[in-house]
Write a protein that holds these residues in place. Structure first.
Motif, mmCIF file in Angstrom:
data_model
loop_
_atom_site.group_PDB
_atom_site.id
_atom_site.type_symbol
_atom_site.label_atom_id
_atom_site.label_comp_id
_atom_site.label_asym_id
_atom_site.label_seq_id
_atom_site.Cartn_x
_atom_site.Cartn_y
_atom_site.Cartn_z
ATOM 1 N N GLU A 214 4.180 -4.832 -3.642
ATOM 2 C CA GLU A 214 4.123 -4.677 -5.104
ATOM 3 C C GLU A 214 3.067 -5.609 -5.706
ATOM 4 O OE1 GLU A 214 5.892 -2.599 -7.430
ATOM 5 O OE2 GLU A 214 6.054 -1.543 -5.526
ATOM 6 N N ARG B 200 -0.287 -4.133 -4.968
ATOM 7 C CA ARG B 200 -0.565 -3.016 -5.883
ATOM 8 C C ARG B 200 -0.988 -3.536 -7.253
ATOM 9 N NH1 ARG B 200 4.211 -0.163 -6.950
ATOM 10 N NH2 ARG B 200 2.989 1.105 -8.367
ATOM 11 N N TRP B 201 -0.320 -4.584 -7.737
ATOM 12 C CA TRP B 201 -0.665 -5.149 -9.042
ATOM 13 C C TRP B 201 -2.064 -5.752 -9.000
ATOM 14 C CZ3 TRP B 201 -2.168 -9.694 -11.264
ATOM 15 C CH2 TRP B 201 -2.120 -9.739 -12.658
ATOM 16 N N TRP C 169 -0.787 -0.764 -13.381
ATOM 17 C CA TRP C 169 0.422 -0.986 -12.572
ATOM 18 C C TRP C 169 1.678 -0.608 -13.333
ATOM 19 C CZ3 TRP C 169 5.020 -3.452 -12.919
ATOM 20 C CH2 TRP C 169 5.781 -3.501 -11.747
#
Length: 75
Positions: free
Chosen positions: A50, A53-54, A61
């Protein structure tokens, strides 16, 4: 076989993102940053995937549970 997602602690998250602690928690409250995962009574961390991804796209996001946003603003 897929490798399990690691959980990283706040010190690592702050170092990787470049955010201050207060900014990180403000973004969590706004829903624009991944939320913590409780790992013990007094401990929490973040899924590394996560955070990655951010970091890759902080503006776009959204958590995997949220739907897509609609363009409903007047520019």
């Amino acid at each position: 076989m897929r490798e399990p997602d690691r959980i990283i602690r706040s010190k690592t998250v702050l170092a990787r993102t470049g955010l201050s602690r207060s900014t990180m928690y403000r973004k969590i409250a706004e829903g624009t940053f991944p939320t913590q995962v409780k790992i013990s009574i007094n401990g929490a961390g973040w899924y590394e995937s996560e955070i990655n991804r951010w970091i890759a796209d902080p503006v776009a996001w959204r958590s995997r549970g949220e739907g897509t946003l609609t363009a409903d603003c007047n520019l």
